[in-house]
Write an enzyme that holds these catalytic residues in place. Structure first.
Site, PDB file in Angstrom:
ATOM      1  CG  ASP A 184      34.245  42.466  38.152  1.00 12.57           C
ATOM      2  OD1 ASP A 184      33.275  43.158  38.399  1.00 12.57           O
ATOM      3  OD2 ASP A 184      34.687  41.613  38.942  1.00 12.57           O
TER       4      ASP A 184
ATOM      5  CG  ASP B 169      28.070  46.101  36.375  1.00  9.22           C
ATOM      6  OD1 ASP B 169      28.325  46.453  35.211  1.00  9.22           O
ATOM      7  OD2 ASP B 169      28.890  46.155  37.306  1.00  9.22           O
TER       8      ASP B 169
ATOM      9  CG  ASP C 207      13.617   1.456  49.337  1.00  8.56           C
ATOM     10  OD1 ASP C 207      14.443   0.647  49.789  1.00  8.56           O
ATOM     11  OD2 ASP C 207      12.824   1.208  48.416  1.00  8.56           O
TER      12      ASP C 207
ATOM     13  CG  ASN D 282       8.704   1.148  48.473  1.00  8.88           C
ATOM     14  OD1 ASN D 282       9.267   1.934  47.746  1.00  8.88           O
ATOM     15  ND2 ASN D 282       8.415  -0.087  48.150  1.00  8.88           N
TER      16      ASN D 282
ATOM     17  CG  ASN E 208       9.532   2.880  43.733  1.00  8.72           C
ATOM     18  OD1 ASN E 208       9.795   2.395  44.826  1.00  8.72           O
ATOM     19  ND2 ASN E 208       9.156   4.126  43.566  1.00  8.72           N
TER      20      ASN E 208
ATOM     21  CG  ASP F 190      31.349  46.166  41.013  1.00  6.68           C
ATOM     22  OD1 ASP F 190      31.010  46.681  39.930  1.00  6.68           O
ATOM     23  OD2 ASP F 190      32.521  46.119  41.397  1.00  6.68           O
TER      24      ASP F 190
HETATM   25  P1  ATP Z   1      36.599  45.792  37.060  1.00 10.47           P
HETATM   26  O1  ATP Z   1      36.213  45.856  38.473  1.00 10.47           O
HETATM   27  O2  ATP Z   1      35.468  45.814  36.078  1.00 10.47           O
HETATM   28  O3  ATP Z   1      37.634  44.788  36.770  1.00 10.47           O
HETATM   29  P2  ATP Z   1      37.715  48.332  37.352  1.00 10.47           P
HETATM   30  O4  ATP Z   1      37.291  48.379  38.756  1.00 10.47           O
HETATM   31  O5  ATP Z   1      39.141  48.468  37.044  1.00 10.47           O
HETATM   32  O6  ATP Z   1      37.323  47.072  36.624  1.00 10.47           O
HETATM   33  P3  ATP Z   1      36.146  50.596  36.885  1.00 10.47           P
HETATM   34  O7  ATP Z   1      35.991  50.750  38.327  1.00 10.47           O
HETATM   35  O8  ATP Z   1      35.002  50.638  35.979  1.00 10.47           O
HETATM   36  O9  ATP Z   1      36.865  49.300  36.503  1.00 10.47           O
HETATM   37  O10 ATP Z   1      37.215  51.650  36.427  1.00 10.47           O
HETATM   38  C1  ATP Z   1      37.490  51.899  35.089  1.00 10.47           C
HETATM   39  C2  ATP Z   1      38.558  52.948  34.977  1.00 10.47           C
HETATM   40  O11 ATP Z   1      38.087  54.146  35.552  1.00 10.47           O
HETATM   41  C3  ATP Z   1      39.831  52.606  35.737  1.00 10.47           C
HETATM   42  O12 ATP Z   1      40.727  51.900  34.925  1.00 10.47           O
HETATM   43  C4  ATP Z   1      40.372  53.959  36.105  1.00 10.47           C
HETATM   44  O13 ATP Z   1      41.131  54.478  35.049  1.00 10.47           O
HETATM   45  C5  ATP Z   1      39.126  54.800  36.252  1.00 10.47           C
HETATM   46  N1  ATP Z   1      38.739  54.909  37.669  1.00 10.47           N
HETATM   47  C6  ATP Z   1      38.510  53.900  38.519  1.00 10.47           C
HETATM   48  N2  ATP Z   1      38.159  54.360  39.721  1.00 10.47           N
HETATM   49  C7  ATP Z   1      38.151  55.696  39.638  1.00 10.47           C
HETATM   50  C8  ATP Z   1      37.853  56.774  40.554  1.00 10.47           C
HETATM   51  N3  ATP Z   1      37.477  56.525  41.788  1.00 10.47           N
HETATM   52  N4  ATP Z   1      37.953  58.018  40.096  1.00 10.47           N
HETATM   53  C9  ATP Z   1      38.309  58.271  38.829  1.00 10.47           C
HETATM   54  N5  ATP Z   1      38.594  57.326  37.944  1.00 10.47           N
HETATM   55  C10 ATP Z   1      38.534  56.058  38.317  1.00 10.47           C
END
Ligand code: ATP
Length: 892
Positions: free
Chosen positions: A331, A633, A727, A723, A695, A629
């Site tokens: 990611d 996942d 060895d 041996n 061996n 994470d």
């Molecule tokens: P990765 O870690 O998989 O590369 P990421 O951390 O960018 O990706 P996500 O955390 O799943 O992915 O976030 C996906 C989308 O959700 C982001 O592009 C953003 O638009 C939105 N997002 C991320 N964090 C928040 C948050 N704390 N509150 C609201 N929206 C969020």
């Protein structure tokens, strides 16, 4: 001790539970927590037994081969060969100690691994939040739980927001159960129905919650079960199993040959008992009984080296698989980028407001092109950004300004502060009344607050998600309706930011709104676009991947344009286009199969898409490493050949589902781990081929002598010595050989290729057969020249030992000449020096002559022996030359 109160915790109200636990919503203070820890003991489960040092030592003695050898010593003694008996016994002791040290080292290394990453838990103490080792939790501690956490102790909920727990470890029920701090639960409710309670050993599948700890360690429900279960069974790796099978086959064939030799000797008139002692010695010598221990050691030591390079292995089989990884799905945020977000631009009321300042330090200014004043919508946007937010901005001497919580949210706090707002003040004035926590599938978060007696709803999330929920837009002149063309324009604005590698969050609000699953009718406030620079070292790691024949894929929840821009900066963007989660949903298996082969960047991907991507890659025979994470996942991590979790930002659920955890969340550590994994596998192969080749040389010599009707060229003690003493140490040193410099310039090893590549077999046979031929010829020549048998035997013994030394250096590589960095393995140098010393002592000190059957050799004889044994070098060099030339192929 006072008997516990009969009223069960789950029927108490939150206030009563706090009172009974002697705590408050602010948590215990540090002194009280320390006193309770002393009183109640740590929050750990007992029951996993450790093997004592003694039992490990005794286990070595129970080894059948060792016992047989002792029997041989007794036999020799009865036959009157006292010195021989002593020599055999000394060798047994040596072998037992070596075996014990190997096992001990392996066991300790594995235990150290288990202790390397203690689980952490979030608690509130004295009104402040801390991340502490889970074993320091005491009853009365206020636990803070969020999606993906493993619940560290039993607790009564004080607060819950759409909280769901997966309790199958306790109840067997795999569907998550809803939890509610305010529920009224019947007195006789079963564990699975106690919705006011959270239990140790279960995990949070969604939402947030807080609970006061009511039981820790063995007092928890899980403790009750754990007491019944005992320790965890050791896991064996495929290689270990494979080698066990090889070991058994080798042992059987060796024993068969030995038996034939003994019988042949007997028929040729040798005394039976003496032949028996010899046979036992030979059998012990050629049976590779140290194999499993050595494999464990090289795996475990390799795992320690990996830990130093920030990759904690959670399973030994994964170490082997790592070396054959062909695709790394990583990611983006935090792994390839630094996860240090800074808002650069805010787009609101149709204008771009530039924001200055770096990092998390809340100092910087807003500026606009032209001389228009700041649009009024900016204030609402900043308020939304700070209230629809769980992060905290903190500062200490060591780190300066830093974010506790999600860096994206931290960046929004910094933005608000630069705009003159204070989130603590805001949160005090407008406390959160309800919320829908952020989830990576829905990509948005909602909170509800009261403003002058009215409800106000805030939403923040991905632009397309937030815009889909909006029907109005706040502009300088007030709110206007959001028509389709405006929506399109706004999405284009977001795309343009994303195309500059920025992460874009949209913000919206709604007065008098209620929180529900499908929110609509919101008013769009604007975008905050933030940078998250790539890690400086990541581009180099991507290059290393490619040269090692590994394809790196970027799989992110972020915007396609952001993903493409970052992938471009890192040199990851391949031929194909960016594939989005939505496109994935519309693809059938065939399209998907094509997409995973050509595309390198997947964006707006949800956790369940990750699972499909892994499966599609695996259908192509790829060995897939995949990072993750979040709680969702876990299935993809489990399915991947190597599931990789993030040590810093990862949830407990992801960590538990993974095979490997990165302590620094850094992509580079994955590539480093692959390199170590390859090195470990190579070393096991070096060890194995050296051992087998030795061996083979010895057995070949004995068989040749017997078949040609000659006396045996080596005595029982000599063969044991070669041996077990000669060895053993060099073989061990090969198992910890430093990785070859071209480890990451080769294609990945085929997973099903087995250990015996053609190159390896060629080297093994070449060395083994040449050793037998040379020693046999030397023995024949010595006898022919009229030397007494004992002198001929001594010459053969010395030559065999020297050949082993040369072979040890040659077996460091299947491909490269032994003259390239010949002395790079410090351990091997030490082992050989020590062995040379021993050999000198045996030949020079007269007391050893009798038991070892030594005849002191003349200078000319030594010269001859040295010259003859040196011939093994050109033979092995020739084999390697043929391997390099591709004449012997199948090198991996
Ligand atoms: P990765 O870690 O998989 O590369 P990421 O951390 O960018 O990706 P996500 O955390 O799943 O992915 O976030 C996906 C989308 O959700 C982001 O592009 C953003 O638009 C939105 N997002 C991320 N964090 C928040 C948050 N704390 N509150 C609201 N929206 C969020």
């Amino acid at each position: 001790m006072q008997a516990p109160s009969p009223v069960p915790w789950h029927t108490l109200s939150a206030e009563d539970a706090l009172r009974r636990a002697g705590s408050s919503t602010q948590g215990l203070n540090e002194n009280e927590a320390a006193a309770r820890l002393l009183r109640d003991g740590p929050n750990t489960l007992k029951g996993s037994q450790r093997q004592s040092v003694w039992s490990m030592f005794l286990q070595q003695l129970q080894n059948v081969l060792m016992l047989t050898l002792l029997a041989a010593a007794v036999l020799s003694f009865i036959l009157g060969h006292t010195l021989e008996a002593v020599a055999i016994s000394v060798i047994v002791v040596f072998a037992v100690i070596l075996g014990f040290l190997q096992e001990f080292r392996a066991e300790r290394a594995i235990r150290a691994l288990a202790e390397m990453a203690p689980p952490l838990a979030k608690v509130r103490r004295g009104g402040k939040e801390f991340l502490i080792p889970a074993e320091e939790i005491v009853s009365g501690d206020v636990l803070m739980l969020s999606a993906g956490d493993r619940v560290p102790a039993d607790g009564r909920l004080l607060f819950s927001a759409v909280l769901q727990l997966e309790e199958s470890s306790l109840t067997g029920e795999s569907l998550p159960s809803d939890k509610d701090a305010g529920a009224v639960v019947a007195l006789d409710a079963a564990t699975g129905d106690q919705s006011t309670m959270v239990f140790a050993g279960t995990t949070v599948s969604a939402g947030r919650g807080e609970a006061v700890t009511v039981a820790t360690g063995m007092q928890t429900r899980f403790g009750g079960i754990a007491a019944l279960l005992g320790g965890v069974a050791g896991v064996r790796t495929p290689l270990q199993d494979h080698l066990d099978r090889i070991g058994t086959i080798l042992a059987r064939s060796a024993l068969l040959i030995v038996a034939l030799l003994v019988i042949a000797g007997f028929f040729r008139g040798q005394p039976f008992l003496e032949m028996l002692v010899f046979g036992i010695a030979l059998a012990v010598a050629v049976v590779p009984e140290a194999l499993p221990a050595v494999v464990t050691i090289s795996l475990a030591l390799g795992v320690q080296r990996m830990a130093k390079r920030n990759a904690l292995m959670r399973s030994l089989p994964a170490v082997e698989t790592l070396g054959s990884t062909t695709v790394i799905c990583s990611d983006k945020t935090g792994t390839l980028t630094r996860d240090e977000m800074t808002v650069r631009v805010v787009h609101t009321s149709g204008v771009n407001v530039a924001v200055s300042g770096t990092g998390y330090e809340p100092s910087g200014t807003f500026s606009l092109d032209g001389d228009t004043g700041m649009p009024p919508s900016l204030h609402s946007l900043l308020t939304a950004a700070m209230l629809c937010n769980d992060a905290r901005l903190e500062k200490n001497d060591e780190k300066g300004w830093y974010v506790a919580g999600d860096p994206t949210e931290g960046a929004l706090l910094v933005l608000g502060r630069k705009g003159g707002l204070d989130e603590l003040e805001l949160r005090r004035q407008h406390p959160r009344l309800d919320e829908l926590p952020f989830s990576p599938e829905l990509r948005r978060m909602l909170t509800q607050h009261s403003f002058q007696g009215k409800m106000r709803l805030f939403m923040k999330g991905a632009p397309e998600t937030v815009l889909a929920a909006c029907s109005e837009v706040l502009l300088s002149e007030g709110s206007a309706s959001l028509d389709a063309s405006m929506r399109r324009e706004l999405l284009e604005v977001a795309d343009a930011f994303a195309g500059r590698a920025m992460r874009v969050l949209a913000l919206a609000e709604k007065w008098d709104g209620e929180i529900s699953g499908s929110v609509s009718g919101m008013t769009f406030l604007g975008f905050a676009a933030m940078i998250d620079p790539p890690r400086p070292e990541a581009a180099e790691a991507v290059r290393r991947c490619r040269s090692a024949g590994i394809r790196p894929l970027l799989i992110t929840g972020d915007h396609p344009a952001t993903a493409r821009a970052i992938a471009g900066e890192l040199g990851m963007a391949g031929e194909g286009d960016v594939v989005t989660g939505r496109m994935l949903e519309e693809m059938d298996e065939e399209d998907l199969s094509r997409a995973v082969q050509s595309a390198s960047v997947f964006a707006r991907v949800s956790p369940e898409h990750k699972l499909r991507i892994v499966e599609a890659l695996q259908l192509h025979g790829e060995v897939v490493a995949m990072t993750g994470d979040g709680v969702n996942d876990a299935p993809a991590l489990k399915r991947a050949d190597i599931g990789i979790s993030m040590g810093i930002t990862g949830t407990d659920v992801a960590k538990e589902a993974s095979d490997m955890m990165l302590t620094d969340d850094n992509f580079v550590s994955i590539v480093d781990a692959v390199e170590e994994g390859r090195g470990i596998y190579e070393n096991i192969k070096k060890y194995l081929s050296y051992l087998l080749s030795s061996n083979m040389g010895e057995l070949g010599l004995m068989v040749a002598a017997t078949l040609t009707g000659l006396p045996l060229p080596l005595s029982a003690v000599q063969i044991l010595y070669v041996n077990l003493a000669t060895d053993g140490l060099p073989a061990l040193a090969l198992a910890v050989d430093p990785p070859e410099s071209d480890t990451m310039l080769r294609r990945p090893r085929k997973r099903d290729a087995g250990v015996f590549s053609r190159a390896m077999v060629a080297l093994l046979l070449g060395g083994g057969i040449w050793s037998a031929v040379v020693n046999m010829s030397l023995f024949l020549y010595a006898l022919d020249s009229g030397r007494p048998l004992r002198e001929a035997m001594s010459m053969t013994f010395a030559s065999l030992v020297l050949i082993q030394f040369f072979k040890a250096y040659a077996f460091r590589s299947q491909r490269k000449s032994m003259f390239s960095r010949p002395f790079a393995n410090r351990w091997l140098n030490l082992a050989i020096l020590w062995e040379l010393g021993l050999l000198a002592v045996i030949f020079v000190v007269p007391v050893f002559h009798e038991p070892f059957g030594i005849y002191p050799l003349s200078r000319e004889d030594w010269l001859l022996v040295a010259l003859v044994s040196l011939t093994v070098i050109p033979v092995l060099e020739l084999v390697k030359f043929l391997v390099r030339r591709g004449v012997i192929s199948g090198y991996s």
